[in-house]
Design a protein around this motif. Structure first.
Motif, mmCIF file in Angstrom:
data_model
loop_
_atom_site.group_PDB
_atom_site.id
_atom_site.type_symbol
_atom_site.label_atom_id
_atom_site.label_comp_id
_atom_site.label_asym_id
_atom_site.label_seq_id
_atom_site.Cartn_x
_atom_site.Cartn_y
_atom_site.Cartn_z
ATOM 1 N N TYR A 180 0.415 9.284 -4.849
ATOM 2 C CA TYR A 180 0.892 8.063 -4.385
ATOM 3 C C TYR A 180 1.213 7.041 -5.678
ATOM 4 O O TYR A 180 2.187 6.551 -5.714
ATOM 5 N N LEU A 181 0.285 7.026 -6.558
ATOM 6 C CA LEU A 181 0.468 6.294 -7.792
ATOM 7 C C LEU A 181 1.715 6.710 -8.754
ATOM 8 O O LEU A 181 2.390 6.162 -9.114
ATOM 9 N N GLN A 182 1.588 8.112 -8.665
ATOM 10 C CA GLN A 182 2.767 8.541 -9.457
ATOM 11 C C GLN A 182 4.221 8.351 -8.830
ATOM 12 O O GLN A 182 5.240 8.071 -9.427
ATOM 13 N N ARG A 183 4.297 8.650 -7.497
ATOM 14 C CA ARG A 183 5.606 8.131 -6.913
ATOM 15 C C ARG A 183 5.755 6.529 -7.040
ATOM 16 O O ARG A 183 6.940 6.301 -7.257
ATOM 17 N N TYR A 184 4.595 5.733 -6.712
ATOM 18 C CA TYR A 184 5.257 4.346 -7.062
ATOM 19 C C TYR A 184 5.527 4.139 -8.406
ATOM 20 O O TYR A 184 6.793 3.390 -8.476
ATOM 21 N N TRP A 185 5.023 4.595 -9.364
ATOM 22 C CA TRP A 185 5.649 4.189 -10.880
ATOM 23 C C TRP A 185 7.071 4.830 -11.035
ATOM 24 O O TRP A 185 7.888 4.214 -11.503
ATOM 25 N N GLU A 186 7.383 6.081 -10.111
ATOM 26 C CA GLU A 186 8.804 6.421 -10.479
ATOM 27 C C GLU A 186 9.599 5.573 -9.550
ATOM 28 O O GLU A 186 10.598 5.448 -10.191
ATOM 29 N N LEU A 193 9.641 1.536 0.547
ATOM 30 C CA LEU A 193 9.196 1.424 1.965
ATOM 31 C C LEU A 193 8.581 2.605 2.547
ATOM 32 O O LEU A 193 7.560 2.487 3.225
ATOM 33 N N ARG A 194 9.181 3.803 2.346
ATOM 34 C CA ARG A 194 8.758 5.099 2.965
ATOM 35 C C ARG A 194 7.250 5.527 2.190
ATOM 36 O O ARG A 194 6.435 5.890 2.959
ATOM 37 N N LEU A 195 7.230 5.054 0.847
ATOM 38 C CA LEU A 195 6.096 5.156 0.257
ATOM 39 C C LEU A 195 4.808 4.543 1.029
ATOM 40 O O LEU A 195 3.596 4.926 1.318
ATOM 41 N N CYS A 196 5.226 3.174 1.177
ATOM 42 C CA CYS A 196 4.174 2.418 1.762
ATOM 43 C C CYS A 196 3.680 2.704 3.327
ATOM 44 O O CYS A 196 2.562 2.770 3.419
ATOM 45 N N GLU A 197 4.763 3.196 3.947
ATOM 46 C CA GLU A 197 4.265 3.768 5.178
ATOM 47 C C GLU A 197 3.809 5.022 5.399
ATOM 48 O O GLU A 197 2.697 5.335 5.892
ATOM 49 N N ASP A 198 4.020 6.045 4.279
ATOM 50 C CA ASP A 198 3.131 7.387 4.340
ATOM 51 C C ASP A 198 1.660 6.798 3.752
ATOM 52 O O ASP A 198 0.904 7.551 4.160
ATOM 53 N N GLU A 199 1.358 5.682 2.755
ATOM 54 C CA GLU A 199 0.136 5.679 2.391
ATOM 55 C C GLU A 199 -0.443 5.017 3.668
ATOM 56 O O GLU A 199 -1.673 5.239 3.632
ATOM 57 N N PHE A 200 0.023 4.169 4.508
ATOM 58 C CA PHE A 200 -0.843 3.611 5.634
ATOM 59 C C PHE A 200 -0.845 4.569 6.735
ATOM 60 O O PHE A 200 -2.229 4.703 6.963
ATOM 61 N N GLU A 201 -0.169 5.631 6.639
ATOM 62 C CA GLU A 201 -0.571 6.956 7.557
ATOM 63 C C GLU A 201 -1.942 7.670 6.932
ATOM 64 O O GLU A 201 -2.443 8.026 7.949
ATOM 65 N N LEU A 230 6.709 1.381 11.248
ATOM 66 C CA LEU A 230 6.066 0.747 12.263
ATOM 67 C C LEU A 230 4.684 0.027 11.489
ATOM 68 O O LEU A 230 4.154 -0.865 11.725
ATOM 69 N N LEU A 231 4.011 1.008 10.773
ATOM 70 C CA LEU A 231 2.668 0.667 10.239
ATOM 71 C C LEU A 231 2.697 -0.474 9.255
ATOM 72 O O LEU A 231 2.052 -1.637 9.159
ATOM 73 N N LEU A 232 3.991 -0.443 8.542
ATOM 74 C CA LEU A 232 4.161 -1.493 7.348
ATOM 75 C C LEU A 232 4.365 -2.647 8.141
ATOM 76 O O LEU A 232 4.018 -3.980 7.780
ATOM 77 N N ARG A 233 5.417 -2.602 9.027
ATOM 78 C CA ARG A 233 5.869 -4.089 9.754
ATOM 79 C C ARG A 233 4.438 -4.564 10.384
ATOM 80 O O ARG A 233 4.429 -5.842 10.628
ATOM 81 N N GLU A 234 3.618 -3.705 11.096
ATOM 82 C CA GLU A 234 2.463 -4.327 11.695
ATOM 83 C C GLU A 234 1.569 -5.185 10.760
ATOM 84 O O GLU A 234 1.071 -6.127 10.959
ATOM 85 N N CYS A 235 1.350 -4.463 9.669
ATOM 86 C CA CYS A 235 0.502 -5.134 8.436
ATOM 87 C C CYS A 235 1.365 -6.377 8.019
ATOM 88 O O CYS A 235 0.737 -7.380 7.848
ATOM 89 N N SER A 236 2.707 -6.342 7.895
ATOM 90 C CA SER A 236 3.444 -7.389 7.403
ATOM 91 C C SER A 236 3.479 -8.570 8.339
ATOM 92 O O SER A 236 3.804 -9.787 8.250
#
Length: 145
Positions: free
Chosen positions: A41-47, A70-78, A121-127
């Motif tokens: 996930y860190l590698q994806r974030y920096w890319e 956004l997709r990365l964040c949602e994946d991390e939440f899941e 949806l998970l990202l929206r819930e947190c936000s």
């Protein structure tokens, strides 16, 4: 005590040590797996971050990079909800995502990407929480579905 009893006690001790050793190895392997996933996930974030800095703002490519973020964040939440990330690492990431500025940027990105309301949806819930909060308090942590 007779020899047979000593053999039984010795066998029990060896088996106990073997089981404990196996459980410790399994625990360490699971922790390493969670750390490895966090590294991905860190590698994806920096890319994605590199793309966001490099691409012209407002371009279709830049919007796609925002969508990837956004997709990365949602994946991390899941992954965090399923226990696939190292808790200490996720708590640091979530604390940053739960900051006012980060939540506001997520809202801007959702609008810029024209994300349908049934996505992220998970990202929206947190936000949606109006104050900075911990992962234990995050509505995305307990979201059903």
């Amino acid at each position: 005590m007779n020899t047979g009893l000593w053999i039984e006690i010795g066998t029990l001790l060896v088996a106990t040590v073997g089981v404990v050793g196996g459980l410790l190895a399994l625990r360490q392997a699971n922790r390493q797996r969670r750390l490895d996933l966090g590294g991905l996930y860190l590698q994806r974030y920096w890319e994605i971050d590199d793309d966001l800095l490099r691409l012209p703002k407002g371009s279709p490519e830049h919007t796609r990079a925002r969508h990837r973020y956004l997709r990365l964040c949602e994946d991390e939440f899941e992954a965090a909800r399923r226990g696939w990330l190292e808790p200490d690492q996720w708590n640091v990431w979530h604390a940053w995502l739960a900051e006012d500025a980060a939540r506001a940027q997520v809202d801007v990105d959702l609008i810029a990407c024209k994300a349908p309301v049934d996505r992220f949806l998970l990202l929206r819930e947190c936000s949606s929480v109006s104050a900075q909060h911990s992962w234990k308090e995050c509505p995305a942590r307990v979201r059903v579905g």
